[in-house]
Design a protein around this motif. Structure first.
Motif, mmCIF file in Angstrom:
data_model
loop_
_atom_site.group_PDB
_atom_site.id
_atom_site.type_symbol
_atom_site.label_atom_id
_atom_site.label_comp_id
_atom_site.label_asym_id
_atom_site.label_seq_id
_atom_site.Cartn_x
_atom_site.Cartn_y
_atom_site.Cartn_z
ATOM 1 N N ASN A 233 39.073 7.471 -69.382
ATOM 2 C CA ASN A 233 39.484 7.597 -67.987
ATOM 3 C C ASN A 233 40.954 7.215 -67.911
ATOM 4 O O ASN A 233 41.343 6.114 -68.302
ATOM 5 C CB ASN A 233 38.633 6.668 -67.115
ATOM 6 C CG ASN A 233 38.860 6.888 -65.629
ATOM 7 O OD1 ASN A 233 39.972 7.102 -65.193
ATOM 8 N ND2 ASN A 233 37.783 6.796 -64.856
ATOM 9 N N ARG A 234 41.753 8.162 -67.384
ATOM 10 C CA ARG A 234 43.197 7.898 -67.344
ATOM 11 C C ARG A 234 43.604 7.059 -66.133
ATOM 12 O O ARG A 234 44.746 6.614 -66.037
ATOM 13 C CB ARG A 234 43.974 9.222 -67.323
ATOM 14 C CG ARG A 234 43.740 10.096 -68.549
ATOM 15 C CD ARG A 234 44.712 11.264 -68.563
ATOM 16 N NE ARG A 234 44.482 12.145 -69.700
ATOM 17 C CZ ARG A 234 43.779 13.267 -69.646
ATOM 18 N NH1 ARG A 234 43.229 13.662 -68.486
ATOM 19 N NH2 ARG A 234 43.617 14.007 -70.728
ATOM 20 N N GLY A 235 42.694 6.889 -65.187
ATOM 21 C CA GLY A 235 43.025 6.113 -63.998
ATOM 22 C C GLY A 235 43.757 6.890 -62.933
ATOM 23 O O GLY A 235 44.119 6.329 -61.887
ATOM 24 N N ASP A 236 43.976 8.195 -63.156
ATOM 25 C CA ASP A 236 44.699 9.027 -62.170
ATOM 26 C C ASP A 236 43.801 10.116 -61.593
ATOM 27 O O ASP A 236 44.288 11.097 -61.009
ATOM 28 C CB ASP A 236 45.930 9.657 -62.827
ATOM 29 C CG ASP A 236 45.567 10.568 -64.011
ATOM 30 O OD1 ASP A 236 44.356 10.678 -64.337
ATOM 31 O OD2 ASP A 236 46.493 11.147 -64.608
ATOM 32 N N GLY A 237 42.487 9.974 -61.769
ATOM 33 C CA GLY A 237 41.563 10.994 -61.279
ATOM 34 C C GLY A 237 41.137 11.981 -62.335
ATOM 35 O O GLY A 237 40.340 12.877 -62.059
ATOM 36 N N THR A 238 41.641 11.824 -63.531
ATOM 37 C CA THR A 238 41.273 12.738 -64.616
ATOM 38 C C THR A 238 40.853 11.924 -65.828
ATOM 39 O O THR A 238 41.102 10.720 -65.924
ATOM 40 C CB THR A 238 42.438 13.656 -65.007
ATOM 41 O OG1 THR A 238 43.489 12.873 -65.602
ATOM 42 C CG2 THR A 238 42.976 14.406 -63.807
ATOM 43 N N GLY A 239 40.233 12.635 -66.777
ATOM 44 C CA GLY A 239 39.839 11.985 -68.006
ATOM 45 C C GLY A 239 39.299 13.001 -68.981
ATOM 46 O O GLY A 239 39.322 14.216 -68.732
ATOM 47 N N THR A 240 38.780 12.533 -70.091
ATOM 48 C CA THR A 240 38.206 13.415 -71.114
ATOM 49 C C THR A 240 36.838 12.887 -71.524
ATOM 50 O O THR A 240 36.550 11.696 -71.445
ATOM 51 C CB THR A 240 39.106 13.485 -72.359
ATOM 52 O OG1 THR A 240 39.227 12.190 -72.945
ATOM 53 C CG2 THR A 240 40.482 14.024 -72.010
ATOM 54 N N VAL A 241 35.991 13.839 -71.985
ATOM 55 C CA VAL A 241 34.629 13.524 -72.386
ATOM 56 C C VAL A 241 34.360 14.190 -73.726
ATOM 57 O O VAL A 241 34.746 15.337 -73.951
ATOM 58 C CB VAL A 241 33.610 14.024 -71.335
ATOM 59 C CG1 VAL A 241 32.195 13.840 -71.839
ATOM 60 C CG2 VAL A 241 33.811 13.299 -70.017
#
Length: 393
Positions: A233-241
């Protein structure tokens, strides 16, 4: 330790909510494109999952085991003063303890005190060395307690070892693992639930049954070991799974609440200073029920008591009458006063208790409950019907 350590079963409730599997991503398309129509542009991968569909496990809070301070040692100290001195049937004698105003305290207490107010008691119950400020050292069958004037100190017993500082920081080592708190919201807990770190600034880390979870103060974080393998979780509303990362929408992670602090230790609470002793006579030794005239067969007891009092160097002597709670307050007050006066007169007839005073306290100073759960307690009422002779030495 008031004995024992609070259980940590609430963590199982937290953990029960932690193993949720993120829902599968919807298919990339619901129907084949119409023949001859241009192929639609590929949607960004982040649209494949809705916000919040990846939910990190909750990092458990660091649970501080309850500590009782000097409570057990204090109880041992008071219990060590309960031994009777030369008991006669129906009569008990205990050390008297006085408050700073000189008044009798209705509790047992210390037997030795120096000019600075430092108290010492050594008995079968343990060794107690207590300062006038409530700090001190106690060794009993269950505890070794050290308490400083600022409430810091240590406790060692079967529940574990506590070291507590005045700022709420400290350590615990015992049945629930190892706990360290810095008193500022940070701490570590190594136990059956794994390794929990709380940095006190909203960030932290948990390595346990759910894998490895990291939360950063900016809302970013990483989870390794869940159903997806790796979630960032990047903390900016996006991330990777996934091990092969695919972009998703992901709400920032909430900050980790700060850890608590260790409570300060209870100081020892000495009742006062030794000032003599109290002789207690059961009312049945002296009086018929509801009467203030001394029974004829009480003469031998009074003879023995008068002889004993004649050997004591006392600065004053007060006879104190008490009743149970049956009857009105006014009636009980009057009865207690009459009984006290009768005892003074009987002792003076035997050449003792010269200058003694008589006071009645009615039902205001019970030593046992007159009722238990709203029901009459005959045994307690009998203990309350008594005459105390306070010999100030």
């Amino acid at each position: 330790m008031r004995h024992g350590i609070a259980t940590l079963t609430c963590l199982s409730l937290l953990l029960a909510a932690c193993g949720r599997t993120p829902p599968a991503a919807p298919a990339s398309g619901d129907a084949a494109p119409t023949a001859g129509a241009p192929a639609p542009a590929a949607a960004p991968a982040a649209e494949g999952l809705t916000a919040g569909s990846i939910e990190f496990p909750v990092i458990p809070p660091i649970m501080v085991p309850s500590i009782i301070g000097s409570g057990p040692a204090q109880k041992q100290l008071e219990a060590s003063m309960q031994a009777l001195i030369n008991p006669i049937d129906g009569i008990t004698v205990r050390p008297a303890n006085c408050a700073t105003d000189g008044g009798l305290v209705n509790e047992s207490g210390f037997t030795n005190v120096d000019a600075q107010g430092n108290l010492q008691r050594v008995s079968g119950q343990g060794v107690f060395e207590i300062g006038a400020d409530g700090s001190g050292h106690a060794v009993t069958g269950d505890d070794v307690v050290e308490v400083a004037p600022d409430g810091s100190g240590s406790i060692i017993n079967s529940a574990g070892t506590f070291e507590v500082q005045a700022d709420g920081s400290g350590t615990y080592v015992g049945a629930y693992g190892n706990i360290e708190l810095d008193g500022k919201g940070g701490g570590n807990w190594v136990g059956e639930f794994g390794n929990i770190e709380n940095h006190g600034d909203g960030s932290g880390r948990w390595v346990g049954a759910e894998g490895s979870i990291e939360i950063n103060a900016d809302g970013s974080g990483k989870w390794i070991g869940g159903p997806e393998g790796i979630v960032e979780n990047r903390g900016d509303g996006t991330g990777t799974v996934g091990a092969v990362a695919r972009e998703v929408r992901m709400a920032p992670l909430p900050p980790l609440p700060p850890a608590g602090r260790f409570p300060l230790l209870d100081k020892f609470k000495p009742s006062g200073a030794p000032c003599g002793f109290v002789i207690t006579l059961n009312d049945q030794v002296l009086f018929d029920f509801d009467k203030a005239d001394i029974r004829p067969d009480a003469g031998k007891v009074l003879d023995t008591l008068a002889t004993a009092l004649g050997t004591v160097q006392a600065s004053s002597l007060e006879v104190r009458g008490h009743t149970d709670a049956k009857g009105s307050d006014d009636y009980n007050q009057d009865l207690s006063e009459r009984r006290a006066r009768s005892v003074v007169a009987a002792l003076q007839q035997r050449g003792a208790a010269a200058g003694a005073s008589a006071h009645g306290y009615g039902e205001t100073q019970p030593v046992a409950p007159n009722e238990i759960n709203g029901k009459d307690n005959p045994g307690g009422r009998q203990l309350n019907r008594r005459v105390d002779i306070f010999v100030r030495t």
